[in-house]
Design an enzyme around this catalytic site. Structure first.
Site, PDB file in Angstrom:
ATOM      1  N   GLU A 119       0.860  -1.197   0.000  1.00 61.33           N
ATOM      2  CA  GLU A 119       0.000   0.000   0.000  1.00 61.33           C
ATOM      3  C   GLU A 119       0.890   1.239   0.000  1.00 61.33           C
ATOM      4  O   GLU A 119       2.100   1.127   0.163  1.00 61.33           O
ATOM      5  CB  GLU A 119      -0.946  -0.016   1.203  1.00 61.33           C
ATOM      6  CG  GLU A 119      -0.260   0.128   2.543  1.00 61.33           C
ATOM      7  CD  GLU A 119      -1.245   0.072   3.706  1.00 61.33           C
ATOM      8  OE1 GLU A 119      -2.413   0.458   3.522  1.00 61.33           O
ATOM      9  OE2 GLU A 119      -0.824  -0.349   4.787  1.00 61.33           O
ATOM     10  N   LYS A 121       2.874   4.647   1.119  1.00 63.05           N
ATOM     11  CA  LYS A 121       3.386   5.244   2.346  1.00 63.05           C
ATOM     12  C   LYS A 121       2.820   6.661   2.377  1.00 63.05           C
ATOM     13  O   LYS A 121       3.221   7.520   1.583  1.00 63.05           O
ATOM     14  CB  LYS A 121       4.917   5.270   2.350  1.00 63.05           C
ATOM     15  CG  LYS A 121       5.484   5.787   3.659  1.00 63.05           C
ATOM     16  CD  LYS A 121       6.968   5.512   3.765  1.00 63.05           C
ATOM     17  CE  LYS A 121       7.492   5.699   5.183  1.00 63.05           C
ATOM     18  NZ  LYS A 121       7.183   6.987   5.793  1.00 63.05           N
ATOM     19  N   ASP A 123       2.065  10.373   3.460  1.00 62.67           N
ATOM     20  CA  ASP A 123       2.995  11.376   3.953  1.00 62.67           C
ATOM     21  C   ASP A 123       2.269  12.358   4.861  1.00 62.67           C
ATOM     22  O   ASP A 123       1.790  13.389   4.424  1.00 62.67           O
ATOM     23  CB  ASP A 123       3.618  12.098   2.752  1.00 62.67           C
ATOM     24  CG  ASP A 123       4.888  12.809   3.134  1.00 62.67           C
ATOM     25  OD1 ASP A 123       5.360  12.617   4.270  1.00 62.67           O
ATOM     26  OD2 ASP A 123       5.414  13.565   2.300  1.00 62.67           O
ATOM     27  N   TYR A 235      -3.871   1.907   8.595  1.00 60.78           N
ATOM     28  CA  TYR A 235      -2.994   0.902   7.996  1.00 60.78           C
ATOM     29  C   TYR A 235      -2.399  -0.108   8.975  1.00 60.78           C
ATOM     30  O   TYR A 235      -1.615  -0.959   8.575  1.00 60.78           O
ATOM     31  CB  TYR A 235      -1.879   1.556   7.186  1.00 60.78           C
ATOM     32  CG  TYR A 235      -1.098   2.638   7.919  1.00 60.78           C
ATOM     33  CD1 TYR A 235      -0.369   2.348   9.067  1.00 60.78           C
ATOM     34  CD2 TYR A 235      -1.090   3.947   7.445  1.00 60.78           C
ATOM     35  CE1 TYR A 235       0.340   3.327   9.735  1.00 60.78           C
ATOM     36  CE2 TYR A 235      -0.383   4.939   8.104  1.00 60.78           C
ATOM     37  CZ  TYR A 235       0.331   4.625   9.253  1.00 60.78           C
ATOM     38  OH  TYR A 235       1.021   5.594   9.908  1.00 60.78           O
ATOM     39  N   LYS A 326      10.870   4.197  -0.941  1.00 57.79           N
ATOM     40  CA  LYS A 326      10.469   5.590  -1.205  1.00 57.79           C
ATOM     41  C   LYS A 326      10.684   5.972  -2.661  1.00 57.79           C
ATOM     42  O   LYS A 326      11.445   5.335  -3.384  1.00 57.79           O
ATOM     43  CB  LYS A 326      11.297   6.509  -0.317  1.00 57.79           C
ATOM     44  CG  LYS A 326      10.987   6.328   1.157  1.00 57.79           C
ATOM     45  CD  LYS A 326      11.224   7.637   1.825  1.00 57.79           C
ATOM     46  CE  LYS A 326      11.167   7.523   3.329  1.00 57.79           C
ATOM     47  NZ  LYS A 326      11.452   8.817   3.942  1.00 57.79           N
ATOM     48  N   CYS A 420       3.176  49.590  -1.731  1.00 58.85           N
ATOM     49  CA  CYS A 420       2.519  48.682  -2.663  1.00 58.85           C
ATOM     50  C   CYS A 420       3.128  48.850  -4.052  1.00 58.85           C
ATOM     51  O   CYS A 420       3.240  49.970  -4.548  1.00 58.85           O
ATOM     52  CB  CYS A 420       1.024  49.008  -2.695  1.00 58.85           C
ATOM     53  SG  CYS A 420       0.152  48.164  -4.008  1.00 58.85           S
ATOM     54  N   CYS A 423       0.056  50.507  -6.443  1.00 60.54           N
ATOM     55  CA  CYS A 423      -0.466  51.877  -6.294  1.00 60.54           C
ATOM     56  C   CYS A 423       0.490  52.769  -5.509  1.00 60.54           C
ATOM     57  O   CYS A 423       0.217  53.939  -5.310  1.00 60.54           O
ATOM     58  CB  CYS A 423      -1.837  51.855  -5.635  1.00 60.54           C
ATOM     59  SG  CYS A 423      -1.761  51.394  -3.890  1.00 60.54           S
ATOM     60  N   CYS A 438      -1.076  46.273   1.518  1.00 55.48           N
ATOM     61  CA  CYS A 438      -1.292  47.596   0.964  1.00 55.48           C
ATOM     62  C   CYS A 438      -2.428  48.236   1.769  1.00 55.48           C
ATOM     63  O   CYS A 438      -3.432  47.603   2.052  1.00 55.48           O
ATOM     64  CB  CYS A 438      -1.688  47.472  -0.511  1.00 55.48           C
ATOM     65  SG  CYS A 438      -2.245  49.033  -1.204  1.00 55.48           S
ATOM     66  N   CYS A 443      -6.828  50.423  -3.979  1.00 53.47           N
ATOM     67  CA  CYS A 443      -5.697  49.952  -4.793  1.00 53.47           C
ATOM     68  C   CYS A 443      -6.222  49.147  -5.980  1.00 53.47           C
ATOM     69  O   CYS A 443      -7.038  48.241  -5.815  1.00 53.47           O
ATOM     70  CB  CYS A 443      -4.781  49.084  -3.944  1.00 53.47           C
ATOM     71  SG  CYS A 443      -3.517  48.229  -4.901  1.00 53.47           S
TER      72      CYS A 443
HETATM   73  S1  IVH Z   1       2.877   0.511   8.861  1.00 59.79           S
HETATM   74  C1  IVH Z   1       6.067  -0.794  11.850  1.00 59.79           C
HETATM   75  N1  IVH Z   1       1.871   1.565   6.741  1.00 59.79           N
HETATM   76  O1  IVH Z   1       5.642   5.365   8.183  1.00 59.79           O
HETATM   77  C2  IVH Z   1       5.361  -0.093  10.833  1.00 59.79           C
HETATM   78  N2  IVH Z   1       3.259   2.941   8.098  1.00 59.79           N
HETATM   79  O2  IVH Z   1       8.395   4.734   9.229  1.00 59.79           O
HETATM   80  C3  IVH Z   1       3.982   0.199  11.180  1.00 59.79           C
HETATM   81  N3  IVH Z   1       3.458   5.247   7.276  1.00 59.79           N
HETATM   82  O3  IVH Z   1       5.319   6.134  11.556  1.00 59.79           O
HETATM   83  C4  IVH Z   1       3.487   1.226  10.290  1.00 59.79           C
HETATM   84  N4  IVH Z   1       2.175   5.005   5.521  1.00 59.79           N
HETATM   85  O4  IVH Z   1       3.784   7.281   9.954  1.00 59.79           O
HETATM   86  C5  IVH Z   1       2.654   1.763   7.811  1.00 59.79           C
HETATM   87  N5  IVH Z   1       0.869   2.366   4.821  1.00 59.79           N
HETATM   88  C6  IVH Z   1       1.631   2.569   5.891  1.00 59.79           C
HETATM   89  C7  IVH Z   1       2.224   3.806   6.158  1.00 59.79           C
HETATM   90  C8  IVH Z   1       3.041   3.965   7.276  1.00 59.79           C
HETATM   91  C9  IVH Z   1       2.905   5.842   6.209  1.00 59.79           C
HETATM   92  C10 IVH Z   1       4.374   5.927   8.206  1.00 59.79           C
HETATM   93  C11 IVH Z   1       3.942   5.921   9.626  1.00 59.79           C
HETATM   94  C12 IVH Z   1       5.088   5.365  10.416  1.00 59.79           C
HETATM   95  C13 IVH Z   1       6.203   5.477   9.457  1.00 59.79           C
HETATM   96  C14 IVH Z   1       7.155   4.382   9.694  1.00 59.79           C
END
Ligand code: IVH
Length: 677
Positions: A119, A121, A123, A235, A326, A420, A423, A438, A443
């Site tokens: 799945e 990651k 952010d 997750y 990543k 400004c 104007c 301004c 303006c």
């Molecule tokens: S699983 C032991 N699933 O990544 C891992 N983490 O570096 C349990 N994160 O602090 C987390 N997306 O903030 C997992 N699909 C995902 C994630 C995820 C983002 C972040 C999370 C965690 C960090 C771990």
């Protein structure tokens, strides 16, 4: 009128369910069944009950979503199970190594494939939600992994997070305890909109959606957090009682059934066998990345079976059963050719770097906002600098750093002017703000931006009157105030450059169409400081009539829900300007009409009530508009009061209820036949 207590509490539970269900449909499933108006009415009713009978209020009430408490500090709470971190890498080859390691530790045959769960990651900010008997009782940040901060008040304002887990016959029973871990994020478009509002309000903007999400969750004032458009994806699990899952896949399916948002099945979350399939998932998601509504910084791969996860265990604070792969951020270097200062609708001066065009991740970048002086000072960006730029939030370009070695010797630090640039009036910084503004209310730049806002899609929606036309009309002195839009003539429009007969026709048509609007839209289109769409709706609901709004005072403004002294003062100041008020009256005289929230009492469907369920051949909103335009009323649940249940494909449980109550069931075709051609 006083109702018997049992009736009130019955209605109270019903309202809570209706609103929660609709929040789920609207935010998580993106298919609302109620109009904003209907939703607002239900919400008001719920708020009124709680005001009148505070003893009824429960912690899973949707009214908790608006925030309330202001804290001095967040209290620290230990996690039952530590929140771990992930090992990570930047290349698909590392995924091969990960797979090899897993097989080695599990003593598996080289040729046997391990089942993985993949799945995105996300952010954002990791959060743990603690549900006891289905009720959300606490939410904690990750903190140092062992102890987090109690951010329950803020998390409860996030509409996609269920305050109570949904019962679902298809899945498992709700356990006495389940801790759900996931990420609070902000969608890219919500982030852009928030930053725009922050900029106009003269408060700090955020560098990217992650900072905005994290900053919002860590707000001590939960009323502010409530206004931030936060989202969540689940997750992982923390501690649980009396429930177990065989795999990550099974677990996320169940979380979804309980109403928690999880990554979209098959596309963004799926089981993959062996390294090859994980790598193709990595590449597929990378290709999808620009189109996703939110930022991701990679993918997470987990061994699917929970039993195997246990066998694999941890090294230090990272599990051996999971890894993150990543994506490299799209970056490029280019030259800052100039820094210009733009003047916004509220007079805010925003510095913008103009750069030699360069491609970043497939998009040509020429501009990057520098936000404010603090930001410029922090990065020390100067004209002539060679800079590294990056598409933060995958969409918004930002300057990451300056390559100092390449700086021209004679370069000077950039200072935002104290006047400004349009104007030349004095620009001033208000105490506690980071933005210069301004000070000239007349303006030309403020005027232009206000007129653009007035015409914009979510305001009066003069959809064929683009920014270019507005600028040309302003420069030609044909547009000086809002009502001038409704005075434009064909000749005037033809006189401005590049306007042909056809496009002039379109402009006039869209001006005419925009006359039919609502009080909420009109108030929003005035562009009053601090009055966004939501506040405009609140004001429209509160004052109902334009005249009542125009004659509001500080006291009556603050009686509207969620309007504090600062916002009230800003509206009040606006209302004190006789030129503006005169302009509003002229809008009405020129034919702007405000659709009343009163329902139509004529039409073929007048006096009849309808409820839609299932997928119709037309969009849900269109169907509702159609019913209402013909005088029909939309109800939000099946009851004896309902005249017709309109069903489409996959109609669901409402049908059974309708049969039980002997409500007439019709198809969309049958409905359309009720209206004479
Ligand atoms: S699983 C032991 N699933 O990544 C891992 N983490 O570096 C349990 N994160 O602090 C987390 N997306 O903030 C997992 N699909 C995902 C994630 C995820 C983002 C972040 C999370 C965690 C960090 C771990």
């Amino acid at each position: 009128m006083l109702l018997p207590m049992n009736k009130v509490s019955e209605r109270y539970s019903e309202l809570k369910k209706l609103i929660s269900h609709n929040d789920f449909l609207y935010y998580t499933q993106d298919r609302p069944e109620l109009s904003d108006y209907e939703y607002d009415q239900l919400f008001l009713e719920l708020q009124n009950i709680e005001k009148q009978y505070p003893e009824l209020e429960t912690s899973d009430s949707p009214t908790q979503r608006v925030g309330g408490k202001v804290l001095d500090v967040f209290s620290k709470v230990a996690h039952r199970l530590p929140m771990l971190s992930l090992s990570n890498s930047y290349s698909p080859e590392d995924l091969n190594d990960f797979d090899q390691r897993v097989k080695k530790v599990l003593l598996l045959d080289e040729l046997k494939e391990v089942e993985y769960f993949c799945e995105p990651k996300f952010d954002g900010l990791a959060i743990e939600l603690i549900y006891e008997n289905g009720l959300l009782v606490r939410a904690l940040t990750r903190g140092d992994g062992t102890t987090g901060e109690d951010v329950t008040e803020n998390i409860k304002t996030i509409r996609v997070i269920p305050l109570r887990l949904h019962h679902n016959k298809k899945g498992k029973e709700i356990p006495p305890l389940i801790e759900v871990r996931g990420e609070v994020i902000m969608f890219k478009n919500d982030f852009a909109e928030l930053n725009e509002t922050q900029q106009e309000a003269g408060v700090q903007t955020f560098a990217n959606p992650r900072n905005a999400a994290a900053g919002s969750v860590r707000q001590l004032d939960s009323r502010i957090a409530a206004q931030r458009p936060l989202r969540f994806f689940a997750y992982a699990l923390g501690a649980t009682e009396k429930i177990s899952f065989a795999s990550q896949d099974e677990c996320e399916n169940q979380l979804g059934l309980w109403g928690l948002p999880v990554a979209e099945k098959n596309i963004l979350r799926r089981v993959a066998r062996g390294a090859k399939e994980i790598i193709s998932f990595y590449q597929e998601v990378e290709a999808l990345r620009p189109q996703l509504p939110f930022d991701i910084d990679g993918i997470v791969v987990k061994v699917n079976s929970f039993r195997l996860q246990e066998d694999l265990g941890l090294v230090a604070r990272s599990p051996r059963w999971a890894t993150a792969a990543k994506y490299k951020p799209a970056q490029a270097t280019t030259l800052v050719e100039n820094v210009i200062v733009q003047v916004g609708r509220t007079g805010a001066l925003t510095p913008v770097a103009i750069m030699t065009p360069v491609k970043v991740g497939g998009v040509t970048i020429t501009h990057a906002t520098l936000h404010n002086q603090d930001e410029i000072d922090r990065k020390d960006v100067r004209i002539g600098d060679t800079v590294v730029i990056q598409r933060a939030g995958d969409v918004i370009p930002e300057i990451v750093s300056v390559i100092i070695e390449k700086r021209p010797k004679d370069s000077l630090a950039f200072k935002i002017p104290d006047h400004c640039p349009i104007c030349h009036s004095e620009a001033k910084k208000i105490e506690g703000e980071v933005i210069y503004r301004c000070t000239n209310a007349l303006c030309p730049s403020i005027l232009k931006e206000s007129l653009k806002h007035f015409a914009s899609r979510r305001a009066m929606n003069l959809d064929k009157v683009g920014d270019r036309i507005i600028e040309a009309l302003c420069d030609a002195q044909l547009l000086k105030k809002f009502s001038d839009f409704y005075r434009l003539t064909k000749e005037e429009l033809l006189s401005i450059e590049r306007q042909g007969e056809k496009s002039v026709q379109n402009v006039l048509l869209s001006v005419d169409k925009s006359k039919k609007t609502t009080l909420a839209r009109l108030i929003y289109s005035f562009g009053i400081r601090f009055v966004g769409e939501q506040t405009a709706k609140t004001l429209a609901n509160h004052f109902v009539h334009l005249d009542a709004f125009l004659s509001a005072n500080m006291e009556s403004l603050q009686q509207a829900p969620d309007i504090g002294p600062k916002v009230a003062q800003s509206i009040f100041d606006w209302l004190q300007n006789p030129d503006l008020i005169k302009d509003v009256h002229e809008l009405i005289a020129l034919g702007v009409t405000l659709e009343s929230t009163q329902r139509k009492s004529t039409g073929a469907l007048a006096g009849k009530s309808f409820l839609i369920t299932g997928t119709l051949p037309v969009k849900r909103d269109e169907a509702k508009d159609f019913i209402e335009a013909n005088g029909g009323k939309i109800l939000s649940s099946v009851s004896k009061k309902l005249d017709f249940l309109v069903i489409g494909d996959d109609p669901g449980s409402k049908v059974e209820r309708a049969i039980e109550l002997e409500v007439k069931i019709i198809s969309w075709e049958e409905l359309t036949k009720m209206i004479p051609a």
